[in-house]
Design an enzyme around this catalytic site. Structure first.
Site, PDB file in Angstrom:
ATOM      1  N   GLY A 252       0.868  -1.338   0.153  1.00  0.00           N
ATOM      2  CA  GLY A 252       0.078  -0.154   0.024  1.00  0.00           C
ATOM      3  C   GLY A 252       0.886   1.158   0.083  1.00  0.00           C
ATOM      4  O   GLY A 252       0.181   2.208  -0.085  1.00  0.00           O
ATOM      5  N   GLU A 289       3.980  -6.546   1.893  1.00  0.00           N
ATOM      6  CA  GLU A 289       3.600  -6.767   0.499  1.00  0.00           C
ATOM      7  C   GLU A 289       3.456  -5.681  -0.448  1.00  0.00           C
ATOM      8  O   GLU A 289       2.368  -5.475  -1.032  1.00  0.00           O
ATOM      9  CB  GLU A 289       1.903  -7.698   0.623  1.00  0.00           C
ATOM     10  CG  GLU A 289       1.791  -8.634   1.696  1.00  0.00           C
ATOM     11  CD  GLU A 289       0.601  -9.122   1.960  1.00  0.00           C
ATOM     12  OE1 GLU A 289      -0.272  -8.457   1.617  1.00  0.00           O
ATOM     13  OE2 GLU A 289       0.283 -10.210   2.499  1.00  0.00           O
ATOM     14  N   PRO A 290       4.643  -4.983  -0.581  1.00  0.00           N
ATOM     15  CA  PRO A 290       4.561  -3.734  -1.610  1.00  0.00           C
ATOM     16  C   PRO A 290       4.393  -4.123  -2.975  1.00  0.00           C
ATOM     17  O   PRO A 290       5.203  -5.175  -3.291  1.00  0.00           O
ATOM     18  CB  PRO A 290       5.871  -3.261  -1.141  1.00  0.00           C
ATOM     19  CG  PRO A 290       6.875  -4.116  -0.755  1.00  0.00           C
ATOM     20  CD  PRO A 290       6.033  -5.292   0.075  1.00  0.00           C
ATOM     21  N   GLY A 291       3.541  -3.548  -3.632  1.00  0.00           N
ATOM     22  CA  GLY A 291       3.571  -3.609  -5.038  1.00  0.00           C
ATOM     23  C   GLY A 291       3.923  -2.672  -5.693  1.00  0.00           C
ATOM     24  O   GLY A 291       5.028  -2.322  -6.230  1.00  0.00           O
ATOM     25  N   ARG A 292       3.123  -1.374  -5.473  1.00  0.00           N
ATOM     26  CA  ARG A 292       3.106  -0.362  -6.584  1.00  0.00           C
ATOM     27  C   ARG A 292       4.483   0.454  -6.135  1.00  0.00           C
ATOM     28  O   ARG A 292       5.126   0.651  -7.126  1.00  0.00           O
ATOM     29  CB  ARG A 292       2.008   0.706  -6.245  1.00  0.00           C
ATOM     30  CG  ARG A 292       1.981   2.127  -7.162  1.00  0.00           C
ATOM     31  CD  ARG A 292       1.064   3.074  -6.359  1.00  0.00           C
ATOM     32  NE  ARG A 292      -0.206   2.335  -5.920  1.00  0.00           N
ATOM     33  CZ  ARG A 292      -1.092   2.144  -6.731  1.00  0.00           C
ATOM     34  NH1 ARG A 292      -1.250   3.017  -8.115  1.00  0.00           N
ATOM     35  NH2 ARG A 292      -2.244   1.663  -6.490  1.00  0.00           N
ATOM     36  N   ARG A 328      -5.977   2.788 -15.603  1.00  0.00           N
ATOM     37  CA  ARG A 328      -6.297   3.532 -14.145  1.00  0.00           C
ATOM     38  C   ARG A 328      -6.851   5.069 -14.507  1.00  0.00           C
ATOM     39  O   ARG A 328      -7.594   5.272 -13.653  1.00  0.00           O
ATOM     40  CB  ARG A 328      -4.604   3.653 -13.654  1.00  0.00           C
ATOM     41  CG  ARG A 328      -3.979   2.408 -13.181  1.00  0.00           C
ATOM     42  CD  ARG A 328      -2.697   2.717 -12.425  1.00  0.00           C
ATOM     43  NE  ARG A 328      -2.977   3.056 -11.198  1.00  0.00           N
ATOM     44  CZ  ARG A 328      -2.895   4.401 -10.618  1.00  0.00           C
ATOM     45  NH1 ARG A 328      -2.412   5.524 -11.634  1.00  0.00           N
ATOM     46  NH2 ARG A 328      -3.169   4.810  -9.581  1.00  0.00           N
ATOM     47  N   TYR A 332      -9.631   5.007 -11.854  1.00  0.00           N
ATOM     48  CA  TYR A 332      -9.667   5.607 -10.713  1.00  0.00           C
ATOM     49  C   TYR A 332      -9.597   7.020 -10.793  1.00  0.00           C
ATOM     50  O   TYR A 332      -9.182   7.937  -9.859  1.00  0.00           O
ATOM     51  CB  TYR A 332      -8.337   5.111 -10.288  1.00  0.00           C
ATOM     52  CG  TYR A 332      -8.044   3.782  -9.995  1.00  0.00           C
ATOM     53  CD1 TYR A 332      -8.881   2.968  -9.395  1.00  0.00           C
ATOM     54  CD2 TYR A 332      -6.802   3.284 -10.591  1.00  0.00           C
ATOM     55  CE1 TYR A 332      -8.760   1.449  -9.157  1.00  0.00           C
ATOM     56  CE2 TYR A 332      -6.717   1.681 -10.408  1.00  0.00           C
ATOM     57  CZ  TYR A 332      -7.454   0.869  -9.737  1.00  0.00           C
ATOM     58  OH  TYR A 332      -7.225  -0.340  -9.338  1.00  0.00           O
ATOM     59  N   CYS A 358     -13.952   2.995 -28.029  1.00  0.00           N
ATOM     60  CA  CYS A 358     -15.413   3.650 -28.234  1.00  0.00           C
ATOM     61  C   CYS A 358     -15.750   3.861 -26.882  1.00  0.00           C
ATOM     62  O   CYS A 358     -16.923   3.006 -26.640  1.00  0.00           O
ATOM     63  CB  CYS A 358     -16.269   2.824 -29.221  1.00  0.00           C
ATOM     64  SG  CYS A 358     -15.593   2.475 -30.619  1.00  0.00           S
ATOM     65  N   TYR A 386       0.321  -1.470 -12.212  1.00  0.00           N
ATOM     66  CA  TYR A 386      -1.247  -1.749 -12.407  1.00  0.00           C
ATOM     67  C   TYR A 386      -1.492  -1.202 -13.814  1.00  0.00           C
ATOM     68  O   TYR A 386      -2.421  -0.501 -14.086  1.00  0.00           O
ATOM     69  CB  TYR A 386      -2.218  -1.003 -11.526  1.00  0.00           C
ATOM     70  CG  TYR A 386      -1.912  -1.659 -10.174  1.00  0.00           C
ATOM     71  CD1 TYR A 386      -2.292  -2.739  -9.714  1.00  0.00           C
ATOM     72  CD2 TYR A 386      -1.299  -0.724  -9.114  1.00  0.00           C
ATOM     73  CE1 TYR A 386      -2.106  -3.346  -8.702  1.00  0.00           C
ATOM     74  CE2 TYR A 386      -1.117  -1.575  -7.850  1.00  0.00           C
ATOM     75  CZ  TYR A 386      -1.321  -2.884  -7.563  1.00  0.00           C
ATOM     76  OH  TYR A 386      -1.204  -3.217  -6.433  1.00  0.00           O
TER      77      TYR A 386
HETATM   78  C1  LIG Z   1      -2.807  -5.388  -3.990  1.00  0.00           C
HETATM   79  C2  LIG Z   1      -2.196  -5.856  -2.778  1.00  0.00           C
HETATM   80  C3  LIG Z   1      -0.953  -5.679  -2.110  1.00  0.00           C
HETATM   81  C4  LIG Z   1       0.004  -4.711  -3.076  1.00  0.00           C
HETATM   82  O1  LIG Z   1      -0.589  -3.200  -2.996  1.00  0.00           O
HETATM   83  P1  LIG Z   1       0.337  -1.981  -3.401  1.00  0.00           P
HETATM   84  O2  LIG Z   1      -0.614  -0.831  -3.300  1.00  0.00           O
HETATM   85  O3  LIG Z   1       0.520  -2.268  -4.837  1.00  0.00           O
HETATM   86  O4  LIG Z   1       1.457  -1.942  -2.583  1.00  0.00           O
HETATM   87  C5  LIG Z   1      -0.564  -6.204  -1.370  1.00  0.00           C
HETATM   88  N1  LIG Z   1      -1.173  -7.080  -0.486  1.00  0.00           N
HETATM   89  C6  LIG Z   1      -2.710  -7.470  -0.932  1.00  0.00           C
HETATM   90  C7  LIG Z   1      -3.313  -8.293  -0.195  1.00  0.00           C
HETATM   91  C8  LIG Z   1      -3.192  -6.830  -2.164  1.00  0.00           C
HETATM   92  O5  LIG Z   1      -4.223  -7.105  -2.620  1.00  0.00           O
END
Ligand SMILES: *Cc1c(COP(=O)(O)O)cnc(C)c1O
Length: 430
Positions: A252, A289-292, A328, A332, A358, A386
């Site tokens: 997050g 659990e970092p993604g973004r 996105r 969003y 379209c 994303y």
């Molecule tokens: C999407 C998600 C993440 C990653 O979130 P980011 O905002 O991209 O860091 C981590 N854990 C869970 C359970 C998610 O659904």
């Protein structure tokens, strides 16, 4: 002539994508060259940017017991995954498909956590066979199913319960997940009972507690609000004889799209460990659990201007990327930086940059002052997270190619989809 060309400001959050002599580069590769060789729309990633983002976590962790699991739904290209696997990352997966990707790059199953609100039996089976570290379970019904599946396979599933701490992450409603009106997690008030029932299920071994309160968080306090609630629960659990070994705070952390100043991994970790010590929970292993924040600013989406359309109320730049490539903005209302690869001199006009799909929602950027002509190539910034993972085939549009730049080299890490790819698998009635 050259003197009149406006020099674009430095891309503060994007040190791996910079202008040199008025040409935008990814590391040491001029992007106009890439667009010419590979066509557009094209996702471009920087290997050095991925490593730099990983290092902000790695150095913030230091000697503390933290497992960083890359939340791969942000960008699950195999080359990206392999890079993080090499760097020692674990992975946070949300489907059997993502498990397959993680295993395909040789990820260590003991560093995989399986999240998601709707796991099916086959996905549980595959993850048990692989030996994942933990299932983050989101309901009592899922506990029951997981226990049954584990017993069938003769295994015990390690589980953490994902609780919903009911905190406001103050982010976009579509990416806020920790409020009680969200579908995610077990309400924190019901968590103690859920732990009690999980203890009675023979296929389960309860090891942790999990939450994930939202995405693109630019304020750190919601994490600490959630943590305090989680630590209250940890204490209650100890009261009924359940001692956990890990605490997962999800992902997050936000990134800079325009002028945000998101908290650093170090600020997050320092604050978390201070609170763990203060509450006598220093033994807990932490999972993130970092993604973004690991990939968002490591990618651009290149797109070519097809037409300029000067209307009464608006000017439109119609480009060859669309909402099916980068969802996105449509989903969003998201803002992405936008820069020409070869800036021109002249008077800027305000443009809405839109795709050919379209739908009125098919826009990528709105009201941007640009000096552009038909055929110019533009870079949408912060497209590493994303972007491609949300791409689809609406309007029968093939998905973009992806390329990874590494110094002055580049590697195509996903071929552009072909029209034949799109028709494969379909048939008509005899
Ligand atoms: C999407 C998600 C993440 C990653 O979130 P980011 O905002 O991209 O860091 C981590 N854990 C869970 C359970 C998610 O659904």
């Amino acid at each position: 002539m050259t003197a009149a060309i406006p020099v674009p400001p430095d891309l503060a959050g994007h040190p791996f994508f910079q202008y040199r002599n008025n040409v935008l580069y990814a590391e040491d590769v001029p992007l106009d060259h890439l667009a010419g060789q590979l066509g557009t729309p094209l996702y471009v990633y920087s290997r050095a940017a991925l490593r730099a983002a990983w290092n902000t976590y790695h150095s913030a962790v230091g000697q503390r017991p933290v497992l960083v699991c890359y939340g791969m739904k942000a960008n699950s290209n195999l080359a990206v995954l392999k890079e993080f696997a090499r760097l020692g990352a674990g992975f946070d997966i949300v489907s059997g498909g993502e498990l397959k990707r993680a295993l395909a790059v040789g990820a260590d199953p003991a560093r995989i956590v399986f999240s998601g609100v709707g796991k099916q039996a086959w996905e549980m089976r595959a993850a048990l066979d692989a030996g994942v570290m933990c299932f983050n379970v989101e309901s009592e019904a899922e506990l029951q199913r997981l226990s049954d599946v584990a017993q069938e396979t003769g295994r015990r599933a390690r589980v953490a319960l994902r609780v919903n701490p009911d905190v406001d992450a103050q982010t976009h409603p579509y990416i806020s997940t920790g409020l009680k009106e969200n579908k995610f997690g077990i309400p924190i008030g019901a968590a103690l009972d859920a732990y009690r029932s999980s203890r009675l299920l023979p296929g389960l071994e309860v090891t942790g507690l999990d939450c994930h309160i939202g995405s693109q968080l630019t304020d750190i306090s919601p994490y600490f609000d959630a943590l305090e609630k989680l630590l209250d629960l940890v204490a209650d659990l100890e009261g009924i004889g359940i001692r956990l070994s890990h605490l997962d705070l999800g992902g997050g952390l936000g990134i800079r799209y325009s002028d945000e100043t998101p908290p650093s991994p170090k600020a997050l970790l320092d604050g978390v460990f201070q609170r763990l010590q203060a509450r006598g929970q220093g033994h807990l292993r932490l999972v993130l659990e970092p993604g973004r924040s690991l990939v968002g600013n490591a990618g651009l989406l290149l797109t070519t201007v097809q037409y300029l359309k000067h209307g009464e109320a608006r000017n439109f730049a119609i480009v060859d990327a669309a909402m099916n490539d980068l969802l996105r903005p449509a989903l969003y209302d998201a803002w992405h930086g936008l820069r020409p690869l070869l800036p021109r001199a002249g008077d800027a006009l305000d443009y809405d940059v839109v795709g050919p799909v379209c739908e009125s929602a098919d826009w990528l950027a709105r009201q941007r002052a640009l000096v552009i002509e038909q055929g110019d190539v533009l870079a949408l910034e912060s497209a590493g997270a994303y972007g491609m993972t949300m791409a689809g085939n609406y309007n029968t549009r093939p998905r973009a190619a992806e390329v990874m730049v590494d110094g002055d080299h580049y590697h195509v890490v996903r071929q552009r989809e072909t029209l034949d790819d799109l028709l494969r698998g379909e048939s008509t009635l005899p």
